[in-house]
Motif scaffolding. Structure first.
Motif, PDB file in Angstrom:
ATOM      1  N   UNK A  69       0.864  -1.178   0.000  1.00  0.00           N
ATOM      2  CA  UNK A  69       0.000   0.000   0.000  1.00  0.00           C
ATOM      3  C   UNK A  69       0.904   1.234   0.000  1.00  0.00           C
ATOM      4  N   UNK A  70       0.640   2.148  -0.932  1.00  0.00           N
ATOM      5  CA  UNK A  70       1.412   3.385  -1.065  1.00  0.00           C
ATOM      6  C   UNK A  70       0.555   4.558  -0.604  1.00  0.00           C
ATOM      7  N   UNK A  71       1.094   5.367   0.310  1.00  0.00           N
ATOM      8  CA  UNK A  71       0.364   6.490   0.892  1.00  0.00           C
ATOM      9  C   UNK A  71       1.013   7.817   0.467  1.00  0.00           C
ATOM     10  N   UNK A  72       0.353   8.595  -0.408  1.00  0.00           N
ATOM     11  CA  UNK A  72       0.904   9.874  -0.853  1.00  0.00           C
ATOM     12  C   UNK A  72       0.509  11.049   0.043  1.00  0.00           C
ATOM     13  N   UNK A  73      -0.072  10.761   1.189  1.00  0.00           N
ATOM     14  CA  UNK A  73      -0.569  11.813   2.081  1.00  0.00           C
ATOM     15  C   UNK A  73       0.469  12.181   3.146  1.00  0.00           C
ATOM     16  N   UNK A  74       0.382  13.402   3.667  1.00  0.00           N
ATOM     17  CA  UNK A  74       1.329  13.845   4.697  1.00  0.00           C
ATOM     18  C   UNK A  74       0.961  13.352   6.100  1.00  0.00           C
ATOM     19  N   UNK A  75       0.090  12.370   6.182  1.00  0.00           N
ATOM     20  CA  UNK A  75      -0.325  11.791   7.466  1.00  0.00           C
ATOM     21  C   UNK A  75      -0.379  10.271   7.311  1.00  0.00           C
ATOM     22  N   UNK A  76      -0.119   9.518   8.388  1.00  0.00           N
ATOM     23  CA  UNK A  76      -0.191   8.059   8.299  1.00  0.00           C
ATOM     24  C   UNK A  76      -1.637   7.585   8.212  1.00  0.00           C
ATOM     25  N   UNK A  77      -1.831   6.385   7.668  1.00  0.00           N
ATOM     26  CA  UNK A  77      -3.170   5.785   7.588  1.00  0.00           C
ATOM     27  C   UNK A  77      -3.108   4.352   8.099  1.00  0.00           C
ATOM     28  N   UNK A  78      -4.243   3.885   8.615  1.00  0.00           N
ATOM     29  CA  UNK A  78      -4.350   2.500   9.089  1.00  0.00           C
ATOM     30  C   UNK A  78      -5.317   1.764   8.153  1.00  0.00           C
ATOM     31  N   UNK A  79      -4.840   0.677   7.538  1.00  0.00           N
ATOM     32  CA  UNK A  79      -5.667  -0.124   6.638  1.00  0.00           C
ATOM     33  C   UNK A  79      -6.721  -0.850   7.467  1.00  0.00           C
ATOM     34  N   UNK A  80      -7.975  -0.762   7.002  1.00  0.00           N
ATOM     35  CA  UNK A  80      -9.085  -1.382   7.729  1.00  0.00           C
ATOM     36  C   UNK A  80      -9.746  -2.512   6.950  1.00  0.00           C
ATOM     37  N   UNK A  81      -9.460  -2.618   5.654  1.00  0.00           N
ATOM     38  CA  UNK A  81     -10.080  -3.686   4.882  1.00  0.00           C
ATOM     39  C   UNK A  81      -9.604  -3.729   3.446  1.00  0.00           C
ATOM     40  N   UNK A  82      -9.945  -4.844   2.776  1.00  0.00           N
ATOM     41  CA  UNK A  82      -9.593  -5.061   1.379  1.00  0.00           C
ATOM     42  C   UNK A  82     -10.826  -5.470   0.601  1.00  0.00           C
ATOM     43  N   UNK A  83     -10.811  -5.189  -0.688  1.00  0.00           N
ATOM     44  CA  UNK A  83     -11.847  -5.688  -1.596  1.00  0.00           C
ATOM     45  C   UNK A  83     -11.155  -6.308  -2.794  1.00  0.00           C
ATOM     46  N   UNK A  84     -11.765  -7.342  -3.345  1.00  0.00           N
ATOM     47  CA  UNK A  84     -11.281  -7.984  -4.556  1.00  0.00           C
ATOM     48  C   UNK A  84     -12.429  -8.009  -5.547  1.00  0.00           C
ATOM     49  N   UNK A  85     -12.218  -7.451  -6.718  1.00  0.00           N
ATOM     50  CA  UNK A  85     -13.280  -7.378  -7.725  1.00  0.00           C
ATOM     51  C   UNK A  85     -12.713  -7.708  -9.096  1.00  0.00           C
ATOM     52  N   UNK A  86     -13.621  -7.939 -10.038  1.00  0.00           N
ATOM     53  CA  UNK A  86     -13.242  -8.101 -11.434  1.00  0.00           C
ATOM     54  C   UNK A  86     -12.426  -9.339 -11.722  1.00  0.00           C
ATOM     55  N   UNK A  87     -12.706 -10.450 -11.057  1.00  0.00           N
ATOM     56  CA  UNK A  87     -11.954 -11.686 -11.268  1.00  0.00           C
ATOM     57  C   UNK A  87     -12.159 -12.177 -12.697  1.00  0.00           C
ATOM     58  N   UNK A  88     -11.070 -12.367 -13.422  1.00  0.00           N
ATOM     59  CA  UNK A  88     -11.113 -12.897 -14.788  1.00  0.00           C
ATOM     60  C   UNK A  88      -9.981 -13.888 -14.964  1.00  0.00           C
ATOM     61  N   UNK A  89     -10.083 -14.671 -16.012  1.00  0.00           N
ATOM     62  CA  UNK A  89      -9.014 -15.620 -16.342  1.00  0.00           C
ATOM     63  C   UNK A  89      -8.306 -15.127 -17.587  1.00  0.00           C
ATOM     64  N   UNK A  90      -7.132 -15.694 -17.824  1.00  0.00           N
ATOM     65  CA  UNK A  90      -6.386 -15.336 -19.018  1.00  0.00           C
ATOM     66  C   UNK A  90      -7.124 -15.733 -20.285  1.00  0.00           C
ATOM     67  N   UNK A  91      -6.857 -15.028 -21.363  1.00  0.00           N
ATOM     68  CA  UNK A  91      -7.511 -15.280 -22.639  1.00  0.00           C
ATOM     69  C   UNK A  91      -7.213 -16.696 -23.137  1.00  0.00           C
TER      70      UNK A  91
END
Length: 163
Positions: A69-91
């Motif tokens: 996780x990359x944070x471009x903000x001048x303050x720290x952040x705490x990760x609270x969750x993840x999402x996974x979407x758009x599952x596809x297979x190779x062509x």
């Protein structure tokens, strides 16, 4: 009436200067001031996710998703969750992705430092590599066509600013 001598005039002058000087010290004024001010709140920049890797998937195995996780903000952040979407297979692959791969609710670390992404310092974003344990799974009776298949998905994170 008494005649003023030179000495009397000097003493009287000294007394007069002392009295005037004391009066000046007592006459100091106290002052205060005010001024109008405005403050503008900044806007938070979006986090980005890079370097996503996944445990090799095999039937009946629950794997881990590891990401940075990359944070471009001048303050720290705490990760609270993840999402996974758009599952596809190779062509060209015949694996039915939706029927064979799932994203169960995994486990995030309970150690606060493991989920804290530091603030941006100078030109460098704050970064943190996080393992989301047990967050991807291939079902036990996965299609034979899934062998060697490459799966793609989008990973999102949610976070809160940290004090």
């Amino acid at each position: 009436m008494r005649n003023m001598t030179k000495r009397s005039v000097v003493v009287a002058s000294a007394v007069a200067v002392s009295v005037v000087g004391a009066g000046a010290a007592w006459a100091a004024w106290s002052l205060t001031g005010t001024g109008a001010a405005n403050a503008t709140a900044g806007s938070a920049a979006e986090l980005t996710v890079t370097n996503v890797t996944v445990t090799q998937l095999t039937p009946n195995v629950t794997g881990n998703v590891v990401l940075t996780v990359n944070n471009p903000n001048p303050f720290p952040v705490r990760v609270t969750g993840f999402t996974f979407t758009g599952l596809t297979k190779g062509q060209g692959e015949d694996c039915n992705v939706g029927a064979n791969i799932t994203f169960p609710t995994g486990t995030l670390s309970s150690t606060p430092a493991d989920l804290l992404v530091p603030a941006k310092v100078g030109a460098s974003n704050g970064t943190k590599t996080i393992t989301y344990t047990g967050s991807i799974r291939m079902k036990a009776d996965a299609d034979d066509n899934c062998q060697g298949a490459v799966f793609s998905f989008t990973t999102g994170v949610s976070a809160n600013s940290e004090a």
